[in-house]
Write a protein that holds these residues in place. Structure first.
Motif, short mmCIF file in Angstrom:
data_model
loop_
_atom_site.label_atom_id
_atom_site.label_comp_id
_atom_site.label_asym_id
_atom_site.label_seq_id
_atom_site.Cartn_x
_atom_site.Cartn_y
_atom_site.Cartn_z
N LEU A 16 19.27 2.46 9.07
CA LEU A 16 19.96 3.51 8.31
C LEU A 16 20.47 3.04 6.96
CD1 LEU A 16 22.05 5.21 11.12
CD2 LEU A 16 19.78 5.76 10.27
N SER A 17 20.33 1.75 6.66
CA SER A 17 21.09 1.25 5.52
C SER A 17 20.40 1.39 4.17
CB SER A 17 21.42 -0.22 5.76
OG SER A 17 20.21 -0.92 5.92
N ASP A 18 19.11 1.63 4.14
CA ASP A 18 18.36 1.45 2.91
C ASP A 18 17.64 2.68 2.41
OD1 ASP A 18 16.93 -1.86 2.80
OD2 ASP A 18 18.27 -0.81 1.45
N PRO A 19 18.14 3.35 1.40
CA PRO A 19 17.37 4.47 0.87
C PRO A 19 16.01 4.00 0.34
CG PRO A 19 19.59 4.47 0.00
CD PRO A 19 19.41 3.17 0.72
N VAL A 20 15.05 4.88 0.36
CA VAL A 20 13.71 4.53 -0.12
C VAL A 20 13.74 4.29 -1.63
CG1 VAL A 20 11.40 5.49 -0.50
CG2 VAL A 20 12.53 5.77 1.70
N ASP A 21 13.05 3.26 -2.03
CA ASP A 21 12.94 2.95 -3.45
C ASP A 21 12.39 4.17 -4.20
OD1 ASP A 21 11.45 2.02 -5.85
OD2 ASP A 21 12.27 0.09 -5.20
N PRO A 22 12.96 4.51 -5.35
CA PRO A 22 12.49 5.71 -6.07
C PRO A 22 11.02 5.64 -6.46
CG PRO A 22 14.48 4.81 -7.07
CD PRO A 22 14.09 3.87 -5.97
N ASN A 23 10.48 4.44 -6.57
CA ASN A 23 9.07 4.33 -6.98
C ASN A 23 8.11 4.19 -5.81
OD1 ASN A 23 9.77 4.34 -9.75
ND2 ASN A 23 10.52 2.23 -9.47
N SER A 24 8.63 4.26 -4.61
CA SER A 24 7.74 4.02 -3.47
C SER A 24 6.72 5.15 -3.33
CB SER A 24 8.55 3.84 -2.19
OG SER A 24 9.38 4.94 -2.00
N LYS A 25 5.60 4.79 -2.74
CA LYS A 25 4.50 5.75 -2.60
C LYS A 25 4.61 6.42 -1.24
CE LYS A 25 1.05 3.16 -5.28
NZ LYS A 25 1.69 1.84 -5.46
N ILE A 26 4.62 7.73 -1.26
CA ILE A 26 4.70 8.48 0.00
C ILE A 26 3.38 9.22 0.19
CG2 ILE A 26 5.97 10.21 1.31
CD1 ILE A 26 8.39 9.65 -0.53
N VAL A 27 2.71 8.93 1.29
CA VAL A 27 1.46 9.63 1.59
C VAL A 27 1.72 10.60 2.75
CG1 VAL A 27 -0.90 9.37 2.49
CG2 VAL A 27 -0.03 7.77 0.75
N ILE A 28 1.32 11.85 2.54
CA ILE A 28 1.46 12.87 3.59
C ILE A 28 0.06 13.22 4.09
CG2 ILE A 28 2.22 15.23 4.13
CD1 ILE A 28 4.22 14.98 1.80
N VAL A 29 -0.15 13.11 5.39
CA VAL A 29 -1.46 13.47 5.95
C VAL A 29 -1.35 14.87 6.55
CG1 VAL A 29 -3.32 12.79 7.50
CG2 VAL A 29 -1.81 11.04 6.50
N GLY A 30 -2.11 15.81 5.99
CA GLY A 30 -2.09 17.18 6.50
C GLY A 30 -1.41 18.12 5.53
N ALA A 220 -2.56 3.12 -0.68
CA ALA A 220 -1.40 2.33 -0.25
C ALA A 220 -0.22 3.26 -0.02
CB ALA A 220 -1.06 1.31 -1.32
N CYS A 221 0.61 2.90 0.92
CA CYS A 221 1.81 3.74 1.13
C CYS A 221 3.01 2.87 1.47
CB CYS A 221 1.56 4.72 2.27
SG CYS A 221 1.17 3.97 3.84
N ASP A 222 4.14 3.33 1.03
CA ASP A 222 5.41 2.73 1.46
C ASP A 222 6.00 3.55 2.60
OD1 ASP A 222 5.59 0.58 -0.51
OD2 ASP A 222 5.60 2.25 -1.93
N VAL A 223 5.76 4.86 2.53
CA VAL A 223 6.14 5.75 3.64
C VAL A 223 4.93 6.61 3.95
CG1 VAL A 223 7.65 7.63 4.38
CG2 VAL A 223 8.56 5.84 2.89
N LEU A 224 4.64 6.73 5.23
CA LEU A 224 3.50 7.56 5.65
C LEU A 224 4.04 8.70 6.50
CD1 LEU A 224 0.44 7.98 5.88
CD2 LEU A 224 0.47 6.51 7.91
N VAL A 225 3.69 9.93 6.11
CA VAL A 225 4.13 11.11 6.87
C VAL A 225 2.91 11.69 7.57
CG1 VAL A 225 5.19 13.40 6.72
CG2 VAL A 225 5.92 11.59 5.13
N LEU A 226 2.97 11.82 8.88
CA LEU A 226 1.87 12.45 9.63
C LEU A 226 2.26 13.88 9.96
CD1 LEU A 226 0.66 9.63 12.08
CD2 LEU A 226 -0.13 10.15 9.75
N ALA A 227 1.61 14.82 9.28
CA ALA A 227 1.86 16.24 9.52
C ALA A 227 0.51 16.91 9.71
CB ALA A 227 2.62 16.86 8.34
#
Ligand SMILES: Cc1cc2nc3c(=O)[nH]c(=O)nc-3n(C[C@H](O)[C@H](O)[C@H](O)COP(=O)(O)OP(=O)(O)OC[C@H]3O[C@@H](n4cnc5c(N)ncnc54)[C@H](O)[C@@H]3O)c2cc1C
Length: 396
Positions: A16-30, A220-227
Motif C-alpha cells: 500500500l505504500s507506493d503510488p505508481v510512478d507518473p511515467n509508468s506504462k499501463i497496459v490494458i488488455v480488453g 513493456a508494462c509497469d502495470v498490467l490490467v486484465l479486462a
C-alpha cells in the motif's frame, strides 16, 4: 530485460505504500466496457496507457449485453450495494464522457401471471425496499395506464423501479476510447495478447514485465490490467493466477427501428413465472428494439436465427408493435462470470502489478470499476468495498 518499477519498488515494502510512478506504462488488455472505462479514467489522470483489443473494441459481451443498469437480483447485500453505488455513479460518468451515449433513465417494470409468482415478486420487492432500493408495487390499472402498449394478461402483480436505466454500450466504449486517445493513449485493435511475460520478484511473488501480441509486438508494462472478459481466466493463468468462470452464453436480438413501445418505462421483463425463455425488452433512441432472451445459464437456443424468430413471435404476444418486426441483428456473447457469480476486481497478491477486472453486470458496474480501479492503481489505495472481490478468494 524490461524494467518494472512496480515490481521492484514493492519488493521490500507494503503493497500500500507506493503510488505508481507518473511515467509508468499501463497496459490494458480488453476494450469492452470495463477496459474502456478504466482507460478513460486513467487517462483523465494523464497516465501512459496502451489498450490492446483482440478484435474490435466493444465486440465482446459488451455488444451482446442487454445493458440494463440496475441492482436487482444481486445478492448478497454487499453485492447489491456495490451495484447500487455504481448505478448512482452513472450520471457523473456520463457527464464526464460529455457525449450522447444513449443513456436513458425511466425505470423497469415487470409483472407476474401466477399467485406463486406474485408472492415471490412482492417478497423480493419488500427485501429490496428494506435495503433502500425503491421497487414499488403497482396495480393492474396503474400498470396498464403506464404502459398501454403491453398486453399484461393474465396479471397477478406488478412492480416498478424508477431509478433504473439502460445505455448504448457501443457508444460508451467509443466515447471512452476517443477521450483516452485524445489524452495520448494508444489503442491497438485486432491484435491479441498471446503471452504475459513475468520475472521473479521478492517474497516468491512475480512481476508482469511485458505482453507479447499475436503480431509479434512486445509491449513493456509497469502495470498490467486484465479486462478481457471471459478470456481473462486464460490470460491470468499465463501469469500463474488461477480462477475459474461459469460458462454462461447470452444472446440479444435487435430489430429494425420501430415506433415507441413504452410510454414511461425504459425496460420491461416479461413474466418470470412463465416457462422459459425469459424475455427482457428495451428500445434504443433510434427506435430499434433489443430483446434479451434466455437465462443466466443459457440463451435463446444455440446459434440459429430460427430461434430469434421464435423469440420475436413470443414477445409479439405481449407487445403487439413487435409483430412482424424484422430482426436486424442477433448478438451473442459469453458473460464474464467468475465461478461464484460475483466480480473479480483488484491487484493479484502473487503478481502485485497485475490488476484484474472481470464481472457480470459489467455495464452496471463500469462506472464504479473505471473510477475505483484507477484509484487502486494510481494511489495504492485498497478500497474496502472491493475487498470481497479479490481473486485470492479462489485460492484460499
Ligand atoms: C446477453 C447478455 C446480457 C447482459 N445483460 C446485462 C445487463 O442487463 N446489465 C449489465 O450490467 N450487464 C449485463 N451483461 C453483462 C455485461 O454485458 C458484461 O459484464 C460486460 O459487458 C463485460 O464487459 P467487459 O469489458 O468485461 O468484457 P467484454 O465486453 O467481453 O470485453 C472483453 C474484451 O477483451 C478482448 N480480449 C479477449 N481476449 C483478449 C486477448 N488475449 N487480447 C486482447 N483482447 C482480448 C475481447 O475481444 C473483448 O472485446 C450481459 C451480458 C450478456 C452476454
Amino acid at each position: 530485460m524490461v524494467s518494472c518499477l512496480w515490481g521492484r519498488r514493492r519488493s521490500n515494502k507494503s503493497a500500500l505504500s507506493d503510488p505508481v510512478d507518473p511515467n509508468s506504462k499501463i497496459v490494458i488488455v480488453g476494450a469492452g466496457i470495463v477496459g474502456s472505462a478504466i482507460a478513460f479514467q486513467l487517462t483523465r489522470r494523464h497516465r501512459n496507457v496502451t489498450v490492446v483489443e483482440a478484435k474490435r473494441p466493444g465486440s465482446g459481451a459488451t455488444l451482446a449485453s442487454y445493458a440494463w443498469i440496475n441492482s436487482r437480483d444481486k445478492e448478497p447485500r454487499e453485492y447489491h450495494d456495490l451495484n447500487r453505488r455504481s448505478l448512482d455513479m452513472w450520471p457523473r460518468f456520463a457527464k464526464d464522457l460529455n457525449a450522447d451515449i444513449g443513456l436513458r433513465w425511466g425505470g423497469e417494470m415487470r409483472w407476474t401471471v401466477t399467485d406463486k409468482g406474485a408472492k415471490s415478486l412482492l417478497d423480493q420487492a419488500e427485501v429490496l425496499r428494506s435495503w433502500g432500493y425503491p421497487v414499488v408495487q403497482v396495480t393492474k390499472d396503474q400498470a396498464r395506464a403506464m404502459e398501454p402498449g403491453v398486453v399484461m394478461e393474465p396479471f397477478t402483480s406488478a412492480v416498478y423501479c424508477g431509478i433504473e436505466g439502460h445505455v448504448d454500450t457501443q457508444r460508451v466504449v467509443r466515447t471512452c476510447l476517443n477521450h483516452a486517445q485524445q489524452a495520448g493513449a494508444d489503442v491497438i485493435s485486432n491484435d491479441s495478447v498471446t503471452s504475459i511475460n513475468t520475472e521473479p520478484g521478492a517474497e516468491a511473488k512475480s512481476a508482469a514485465t511485458s505482453v507479447t501480441l499475436a503480431s509479434g509486438r512486445e509491449l513493456a508494462c509497469d502495470v498490467l490490467v486484465l479486462a478481457a472478459g471471459y478470456e481473462t481466466t486464460g490470460l491470468a493463468a499465463m501469469a500463474g493466477i488461477e480462477f475459474s468462470q461459469q460458462t454462461s452464453p447470452g444472446a440479444t436480438v435487435v430489430t429494425e427501428p420501430l415506433s415507441p413501445i413504452f410510454r414511461n418505462i425504459v425496460c420491461m421483463h416479461m413474466p418470470r413465472d412463465l416457462p422459459e425463455p425469459l424475455m427482457n425488452v428495451r428500445q434504443f433512441p433510434d427506435g430499434s428494439v433489443m430483446i434479451h432472451g434466455g437465462t443466466h445459464n443459457g440463451s435463446i437456443g444455440d446459434t440459429s436465427d430460427d430461434d430469434a424468430e421464435k423469440l420475436m413471435a413470443q414477445i409479439a404476444g405481449f407487445i403487439p408493435t413487435l409483430h412482424g418486426a424484422n430482426v436486424k441483428e442477433v448478438r451473442r456473447g459469453m458473460r464474464p462470470m467468475p465461478e461464484d457469480g460475483v466480480p473479480v476486481i483488484g491487484f493479484s497478491e502473487s503478481v502485485p502489478n497485475l490488476y484484474l477486472a472481470v464481472m457480470h453486470s459489467g455495464v452496471t458496474l463500469a462506472a464504479l470499476t473505471g473510477e475505483f480501479a484507477t484509484t487502486e492503481i494510481l494511489d495504492s489505495s485498497r478500497i474496502d468495498i472491493l475487498q470481497p472481490y479479490r481473486v485470492e478468494r479462489f485460492s484460499r
